[in-house]
Design a protein around this motif. Structure first.
Motif, mmCIF file in Angstrom:
data_model
loop_
_atom_site.group_PDB
_atom_site.id
_atom_site.type_symbol
_atom_site.label_atom_id
_atom_site.label_comp_id
_atom_site.label_asym_id
_atom_site.label_seq_id
_atom_site.Cartn_x
_atom_site.Cartn_y
_atom_site.Cartn_z
ATOM 1 N N GLU A 169 11.133 11.578 3.230
ATOM 2 C CA GLU A 169 9.742 11.437 3.661
ATOM 3 C C GLU A 169 9.666 10.917 5.090
ATOM 4 O OE1 GLU A 169 7.450 10.746 -0.575
ATOM 5 O OE2 GLU A 169 8.134 8.978 0.513
ATOM 6 N N SER A 170 8.471 10.905 5.636
ATOM 7 C CA SER A 170 8.273 10.561 7.044
ATOM 8 C C SER A 170 8.661 9.116 7.343
ATOM 9 C CB SER A 170 6.807 10.781 7.434
ATOM 10 O OG SER A 170 5.989 9.830 6.761
ATOM 11 N N GLN A 171 8.954 8.880 8.621
ATOM 12 C CA GLN A 171 9.285 7.524 9.067
ATOM 13 C C GLN A 171 8.123 6.569 8.840
ATOM 14 O OE1 GLN A 171 12.168 6.224 10.297
ATOM 15 N NE2 GLN A 171 13.159 8.172 9.824
ATOM 16 N N GLU A 172 6.902 7.095 8.915
ATOM 17 C CA GLU A 172 5.723 6.250 8.720
ATOM 18 C C GLU A 172 5.672 5.704 7.288
ATOM 19 O OE1 GLU A 172 0.834 6.457 9.074
ATOM 20 O OE2 GLU A 172 2.062 8.207 9.577
ATOM 21 N N ILE A 173 5.913 6.584 6.329
ATOM 22 C CA ILE A 173 5.918 6.149 4.920
ATOM 23 C C ILE A 173 7.039 5.146 4.688
ATOM 24 C CG2 ILE A 173 6.323 6.906 2.541
ATOM 25 C CD1 ILE A 173 4.957 9.554 3.270
ATOM 26 N N MET A 174 8.217 5.443 5.239
ATOM 27 C CA MET A 174 9.345 4.537 5.069
ATOM 28 C C MET A 174 9.066 3.203 5.752
ATOM 29 S SD MET A 174 12.074 4.661 3.357
ATOM 30 C CE MET A 174 13.208 3.325 3.041
ATOM 31 N N GLY A 175 8.386 3.259 6.897
ATOM 32 C CA GLY A 175 8.043 2.036 7.617
ATOM 33 C C GLY A 175 7.113 1.148 6.808
ATOM 34 N N ASP A 176 6.164 1.777 6.121
ATOM 35 C CA ASP A 176 5.236 1.014 5.269
ATOM 36 C C ASP A 176 5.995 0.331 4.128
ATOM 37 O OD1 ASP A 176 3.093 1.751 6.821
ATOM 38 O OD2 ASP A 176 2.489 3.426 5.516
ATOM 39 N N LEU A 177 6.957 1.043 3.559
ATOM 40 C CA LEU A 177 7.741 0.475 2.459
ATOM 41 C C LEU A 177 8.613 -0.685 2.955
ATOM 42 C CD1 LEU A 177 8.833 3.733 0.596
ATOM 43 C CD2 LEU A 177 7.212 2.011 -0.211
ATOM 44 N N ILE A 178 9.181 -0.544 4.156
ATOM 45 C CA ILE A 178 10.003 -1.619 4.727
ATOM 46 C C ILE A 178 9.150 -2.853 4.979
ATOM 47 C CG2 ILE A 178 11.313 -2.328 6.784
ATOM 48 C CD1 ILE A 178 12.378 0.574 6.910
ATOM 49 N N ASN A 179 7.906 -2.647 5.456
ATOM 50 C CA ASN A 179 6.994 -3.780 5.668
ATOM 51 C C ASN A 179 6.651 -4.465 4.345
ATOM 52 O OD1 ASN A 179 6.890 -3.399 8.429
ATOM 53 N ND2 ASN A 179 5.101 -2.040 8.340
ATOM 54 N N GLU A 180 6.444 -3.652 3.310
ATOM 55 C CA GLU A 180 6.148 -4.211 1.990
ATOM 56 C C GLU A 180 7.348 -5.011 1.469
ATOM 57 O OE1 GLU A 180 4.659 -2.715 -2.444
ATOM 58 O OE2 GLU A 180 4.794 -1.280 -0.787
ATOM 59 N N ALA A 181 8.549 -4.479 1.694
ATOM 60 C CA ALA A 181 9.765 -5.183 1.281
ATOM 61 C C ALA A 181 9.900 -6.508 2.029
ATOM 62 C CB ALA A 181 10.991 -4.302 1.535
ATOM 63 N N SER A 182 9.543 -6.513 3.310
ATOM 64 C CA SER A 182 9.611 -7.743 4.113
ATOM 65 C C SER A 182 8.659 -8.802 3.578
ATOM 66 C CB SER A 182 9.282 -7.444 5.583
ATOM 67 O OG SER A 182 10.251 -6.588 6.160
ATOM 68 N N ARG A 183 7.483 -8.371 3.148
ATOM 69 C CA ARG A 183 6.517 -9.322 2.583
ATOM 70 C C ARG A 183 7.053 -9.936 1.287
ATOM 71 N NH1 ARG A 183 2.778 -5.451 4.558
ATOM 72 N NH2 ARG A 183 2.703 -4.384 2.545
ATOM 73 N N ILE A 184 7.675 -9.102 0.471
ATOM 74 C CA ILE A 184 8.254 -9.616 -0.776
ATOM 75 C C ILE A 184 9.406 -10.576 -0.471
ATOM 76 C CG2 ILE A 184 9.503 -8.978 -2.882
ATOM 77 C CD1 ILE A 184 7.841 -6.359 -2.855
ATOM 78 N N ASN A 185 10.219 -10.230 0.538
ATOM 79 C CA ASN A 185 11.303 -11.133 0.941
ATOM 80 C C ASN A 185 10.747 -12.505 1.325
ATOM 81 O OD1 ASN A 185 13.194 -9.154 0.552
ATOM 82 N ND2 ASN A 185 13.420 -8.632 2.719
ATOM 83 N N GLU A 186 9.641 -12.505 2.068
ATOM 84 C CA GLU A 186 9.021 -13.764 2.484
ATOM 85 C C GLU A 186 8.492 -14.533 1.272
ATOM 86 O OE1 GLU A 186 6.055 -12.587 5.264
ATOM 87 O OE2 GLU A 186 7.504 -12.051 6.843
ATOM 88 N N MET A 187 7.936 -13.823 0.300
ATOM 89 C CA MET A 187 7.438 -14.463 -0.918
ATOM 90 C C MET A 187 8.581 -15.100 -1.700
ATOM 91 S SD MET A 187 4.738 -11.480 -2.052
ATOM 92 C CE MET A 187 4.358 -12.175 -3.658
ATOM 93 N N VAL A 188 9.708 -14.402 -1.770
ATOM 94 C CA VAL A 188 10.869 -14.936 -2.477
ATOM 95 C C VAL A 188 11.379 -16.186 -1.780
ATOM 96 C CG1 VAL A 188 13.295 -14.507 -3.081
ATOM 97 C CG2 VAL A 188 11.572 -12.731 -3.501
ATOM 98 N N GLU A 189 11.493 -16.128 -0.458
ATOM 99 C CA GLU A 189 11.955 -17.288 0.312
ATOM 100 C C GLU A 189 11.028 -18.477 0.112
ATOM 101 O OE1 GLU A 189 12.347 -16.149 4.361
ATOM 102 O OE2 GLU A 189 14.209 -15.022 4.053
ATOM 103 N N ALA A 190 9.720 -18.221 0.146
ATOM 104 C CA ALA A 190 8.742 -19.298 -0.027
ATOM 105 C C ALA A 190 8.841 -19.903 -1.423
ATOM 106 C CB ALA A 190 7.333 -18.764 0.219
ATOM 107 N N PHE A 191 9.049 -19.047 -2.424
ATOM 108 C CA PHE A 191 9.181 -19.533 -3.795
ATOM 109 C C PHE A 191 10.402 -20.442 -3.938
ATOM 110 C CE2 PHE A 191 11.194 -19.153 -7.943
ATOM 111 C CZ PHE A 191 10.169 -19.552 -8.787
ATOM 112 N N ILE A 192 11.541 -19.991 -3.410
ATOM 113 C CA ILE A 192 12.770 -20.795 -3.513
ATOM 114 C C ILE A 192 12.603 -22.108 -2.766
ATOM 115 C CG2 ILE A 192 15.215 -20.914 -2.886
ATOM 116 C CD1 ILE A 192 15.323 -17.864 -3.223
ATOM 117 N N ARG A 193 12.044 -22.028 -1.562
ATOM 118 C CA ARG A 193 11.877 -23.232 -0.735
ATOM 119 C C ARG A 193 10.973 -24.247 -1.414
ATOM 120 N NH1 ARG A 193 10.996 -20.653 3.502
ATOM 121 N NH2 ARG A 193 8.723 -20.633 3.445
ATOM 122 N N ALA A 194 9.853 -23.789 -1.944
ATOM 123 C CA ALA A 194 8.884 -24.696 -2.573
ATOM 124 C C ALA A 194 9.449 -25.330 -3.830
ATOM 125 C CB ALA A 194 7.596 -23.942 -2.892
ATOM 126 N N ASN A 195 10.114 -24.535 -4.650
ATOM 127 C CA ASN A 195 10.625 -25.058 -5.921
ATOM 128 C C ASN A 195 11.882 -25.888 -5.741
ATOM 129 O OD1 ASN A 195 9.061 -23.829 -8.443
ATOM 130 N ND2 ASN A 195 9.037 -22.326 -6.789
#
Length: 226
Positions: free
Chosen positions: A104-130
């Protein structure tokens, strides 16, 4: 499609299916076996993703692996937040695999990479807080006193001595003297017994009736040197 990439795709899809089955069971009931299986799957997909050049997938699986490892080792408490984050992460990984397979297009893949980055940040925040909350709780626990700390060490030394220290009747500041004696034990051996315990040094008014300290000491030092 390259044979190695095709094999990776098939293996990853199979493992993601097994991971989702683990998560469904964990929604109902905690199981250390399922947590360990999830960790193994995340670790395997992370490694094989990097091997075939799919660092974007490898990075998010690495974050999920870290979170599961923290849960396995008691650094964070396993709860439904972890299940939810794992579902979100695996869903993005499935979409990324599909996008790569269909080129698929780079744009679609770029959106998925951004979504993955947000989840990575959520995971980091969860580990840090707990983790912070766990460390805070640990910090609130009273520190071991000098007597219990010395007694907790494994006895070492070929010689064992029963020693009594006598304090003169009108001598002031008895407890600091006893403290100094006990601290000196660390330099010459290990403590096996003490006639006073940690409560004696707790900061409460000194018990003037205690005028002698009995200890049993293990050491390699000979009697003449003591």
């Amino acid at each position: 499609m390259d044979t190695m990439i095709q094999f990776f795709m098939e293996e990853a899809e199979d493992m993601l299916q097994k991971a989702e089955e683990c998560l469904i069971r964990l929604e109902m009931e905690y199981s250390s076996a399922d947590v360990n299986e999830l960790f193994r799957i995340a670790h395997t997909i992370k490694g094989s993703s990097h091997m075939v050049g799919y660092e974007d997938i490898g990075n998010i699986m690495h974050k999920i692996e870290d979170m599961l490892d923290c849960a396995r080792n008691g650094i964070v408490l396993f709860d439904q937040s972890i299940v939810s984050l794992c579902f979100k992460g695996l869903d993005v990984v499935k979409k990324m695999l599909q996008s790569k397979k269909e080129q698929e297009s780079q744009e679609i893949m770029g959106d998925l990479i951004n979504e993955a980055s947000r989840i990575n940040e959520m995971v980091e925040a969860f580990i840090r807080a707990n983790r912070k909350e766990k460390e805070k709780t640990a910090d609130e626990q009273p520190a071991a006193g000098i007597v219990s700390s010395l007694l907790s060490k494994k006895p070492k030394g070929k010689n064992k001595y029963y020693i009594t220290f006598f304090i003169e009747e009108n001598a002031p500041m008895v407890s600091p003297v006893f403290m100094m004696i006990l601290k000196s034990v660390e330099d010459i051996g290990t403590l096996v017994y003490s006639s006073v315990n940690d409560s004696y040094f707790s900061g409460l008014p000194e018990d003037d009736s205690i005028k002698n300290l009995d200890i049993i000491l293990c050491t390699d030092i000979e009697e003449a040197e003591l």
